[in-house]
Design a protein around this motif. Structure first.
Motif, PDB file in Angstrom:
ATOM      1  N   TYR A   1       0.853  -1.110  -0.014  1.00 45.59           N
ATOM      2  CA  TYR A   1       0.108  -0.051  -0.132  1.00 45.59           C
ATOM      3  C   TYR A   1       0.720   1.186  -0.129  1.00 45.59           C
ATOM      4  N   LEU A   2       1.857   1.366   0.894  1.00 46.91           N
ATOM      5  CA  LEU A   2       2.924   2.448   1.205  1.00 46.91           C
ATOM      6  C   LEU A   2       3.512   2.633  -0.259  1.00 46.91           C
ATOM      7  N   LEU A   3       3.867   1.638  -1.027  1.00 43.78           N
ATOM      8  CA  LEU A   3       4.813   1.716  -1.999  1.00 43.78           C
ATOM      9  C   LEU A   3       3.958   2.124  -3.424  1.00 43.78           C
ATOM     10  N   GLY A   4       2.589   1.795  -3.370  1.00 42.61           N
ATOM     11  CA  GLY A   4       1.728   1.947  -4.657  1.00 42.61           C
ATOM     12  C   GLY A   4       2.302   1.379  -5.692  1.00 42.61           C
ATOM     13  N   GLU A   5       2.385   2.304  -6.874  1.00 43.07           N
ATOM     14  CA  GLU A   5       2.905   1.602  -8.032  1.00 43.07           C
ATOM     15  C   GLU A   5       4.221   0.983  -8.217  1.00 43.07           C
ATOM     16  N   GLN A   6       5.106   1.094  -6.915  1.00 41.70           N
ATOM     17  CA  GLN A   6       6.440   0.549  -6.868  1.00 41.70           C
ATOM     18  C   GLN A   6       6.494  -0.593  -6.016  1.00 41.70           C
ATOM     19  N   TRP A   7       5.239  -1.340  -6.049  1.00 47.06           N
ATOM     20  CA  TRP A   7       5.090  -2.474  -5.052  1.00 47.06           C
ATOM     21  C   TRP A   7       5.982  -3.414  -5.306  1.00 47.06           C
ATOM     22  N   HIS A   8       6.456  -3.548  -6.620  1.00 44.41           N
ATOM     23  CA  HIS A   8       7.482  -4.673  -7.139  1.00 44.41           C
ATOM     24  C   HIS A   8       8.589  -4.675  -6.297  1.00 44.41           C
ATOM     25  N   LEU A   9       8.980  -3.465  -5.858  1.00 44.70           N
ATOM     26  CA  LEU A   9      10.266  -3.593  -4.660  1.00 44.70           C
ATOM     27  C   LEU A   9       9.859  -4.633  -3.502  1.00 44.70           C
ATOM     28  N   VAL A  10       8.899  -4.690  -3.001  1.00 46.18           N
ATOM     29  CA  VAL A  10       8.551  -5.540  -2.081  1.00 46.18           C
ATOM     30  C   VAL A  10       9.011  -6.884  -2.450  1.00 46.18           C
ATOM     31  N   GLU A  11       8.585  -7.351  -3.517  1.00 48.51           N
ATOM     32  CA  GLU A  11       8.826  -8.510  -4.273  1.00 48.51           C
ATOM     33  C   GLU A  11      10.180  -9.189  -4.308  1.00 48.51           C
ATOM     34  N   SER A  12      11.144  -8.215  -4.696  1.00 52.29           N
ATOM     35  CA  SER A  12      12.585  -8.531  -4.476  1.00 52.29           C
ATOM     36  C   SER A  12      13.206  -8.771  -3.128  1.00 52.29           C
ATOM     37  N   SER A  13      12.676  -7.894  -2.102  1.00 53.61           N
ATOM     38  CA  SER A  13      13.091  -8.032  -0.836  1.00 53.61           C
ATOM     39  C   SER A  13      12.684  -9.386  -0.014  1.00 53.61           C
ATOM     40  N   VAL A  14      11.325  -9.725  -0.493  1.00 58.12           N
ATOM     41  CA  VAL A  14      10.658 -10.782   0.221  1.00 58.12           C
ATOM     42  C   VAL A  14      11.300 -11.984  -0.466  1.00 58.12           C
ATOM     43  N   GLY A  15      11.823 -11.983  -1.686  1.00 60.90           N
ATOM     44  CA  GLY A  15      12.344 -13.044  -2.404  1.00 60.90           C
ATOM     45  C   GLY A  15      13.744 -13.523  -1.717  1.00 60.90           C
ATOM     46  N   VAL A  16      14.582 -12.642  -1.188  1.00 64.35           N
ATOM     47  CA  VAL A  16      15.817 -12.799  -0.487  1.00 64.35           C
ATOM     48  C   VAL A  16      15.283 -13.610   0.952  1.00 64.35           C
ATOM     49  N   PHE A  17      14.385 -12.740   1.625  1.00 66.09           N
ATOM     50  CA  PHE A  17      13.989 -13.312   2.827  1.00 66.09           C
ATOM     51  C   PHE A  17      13.483 -14.877   2.793  1.00 66.09           C
ATOM     52  N   GLN A  18      12.717 -14.936   1.921  1.00 67.42           N
ATOM     53  CA  GLN A  18      12.126 -16.308   1.632  1.00 67.42           C
ATOM     54  C   GLN A  18      13.343 -17.498   1.383  1.00 67.42           C
ATOM     55  N   LYS A  19      14.454 -17.173   0.823  1.00 68.15           N
ATOM     56  CA  LYS A  19      15.553 -18.064   0.439  1.00 68.15           C
ATOM     57  C   LYS A  19      16.326 -18.291   1.896  1.00 68.15           C
ATOM     58  N   VAL A  20      16.274 -16.887   2.529  1.00 68.61           N
ATOM     59  CA  VAL A  20      16.869 -17.201   4.059  1.00 68.61           C
ATOM     60  C   VAL A  20      16.279 -18.089   4.762  1.00 68.61           C
ATOM     61  N   VAL A  21      15.013 -17.974   5.030  1.00 71.08           N
ATOM     62  CA  VAL A  21      14.002 -18.784   5.666  1.00 71.08           C
ATOM     63  C   VAL A  21      14.106 -20.196   5.186  1.00 71.08           C
ATOM     64  N   LEU A  22      13.921 -20.401   3.997  1.00 78.34           N
ATOM     65  CA  LEU A  22      13.981 -21.787   3.310  1.00 78.34           C
ATOM     66  C   LEU A  22      15.295 -22.557   4.061  1.00 78.34           C
ATOM     67  N   VAL A  23      16.313 -21.868   3.789  1.00 72.08           N
ATOM     68  CA  VAL A  23      17.530 -22.593   4.208  1.00 72.08           C
ATOM     69  C   VAL A  23      17.742 -22.748   5.811  1.00 72.08           C
ATOM     70  N   ALA A  24      17.292 -21.801   6.532  1.00 72.82           N
ATOM     71  CA  ALA A  24      17.092 -22.122   7.915  1.00 72.82           C
ATOM     72  C   ALA A  24      16.176 -23.178   8.272  1.00 72.82           C
ATOM     73  N   ALA A  25      15.109 -23.312   7.429  1.00 69.22           N
ATOM     74  CA  ALA A  25      14.268 -24.310   7.839  1.00 69.22           C
ATOM     75  C   ALA A  25      14.578 -25.890   7.403  1.00 69.22           C
ATOM     76  N   VAL A  26      15.418 -25.791   6.432  1.00 67.95           N
ATOM     77  CA  VAL A  26      16.202 -27.091   5.882  1.00 67.95           C
ATOM     78  C   VAL A  26      17.044 -27.521   6.765  1.00 67.95           C
ATOM     79  N   ALA A  27      17.902 -26.580   7.267  1.00 72.13           N
ATOM     80  CA  ALA A  27      19.145 -26.638   8.384  1.00 72.13           C
ATOM     81  C   ALA A  27      18.276 -27.305   9.631  1.00 72.13           C
TER      82      ALA A  27
END
Length: 73
Positions: A26-52
């Protein structure tokens, strides 16, 4: 952990996570795709931690079972 406690804690965690993502979009409006790239990195970190964590849990259980079976012999 009881099922009811698990469900309550899962619901709270989901509420916090989804609220953060909705607010960021909501706050980023038309630039919401910036959230997607940040979440992608966080998702990979969480996935590696879960597998470990799962790997560690399995190793601990296997070692404990071997230890018990060696004591029985």
């Amino acid at each position: 952990m009881s099922v009811s406690l698990f469900l309550v804690l899962t619901a709270i965690g989901s509420l916090v996570w989804n609220t953060a993502l909705i607010l960021a979009g909501y706050l980023l409006g038309e630039q919401w795709h910036l959230v997607e790239s940040s979440v992608g990195v966080f998702q990979k970190v969480v996935l590696v931690a879960a597998v470990a964590a799962v790997t560690w849990f399995v190793m601990v259980k296997v070692r404990a079972r071997r230890s018990v079976s060696e004591k029985v012999k």
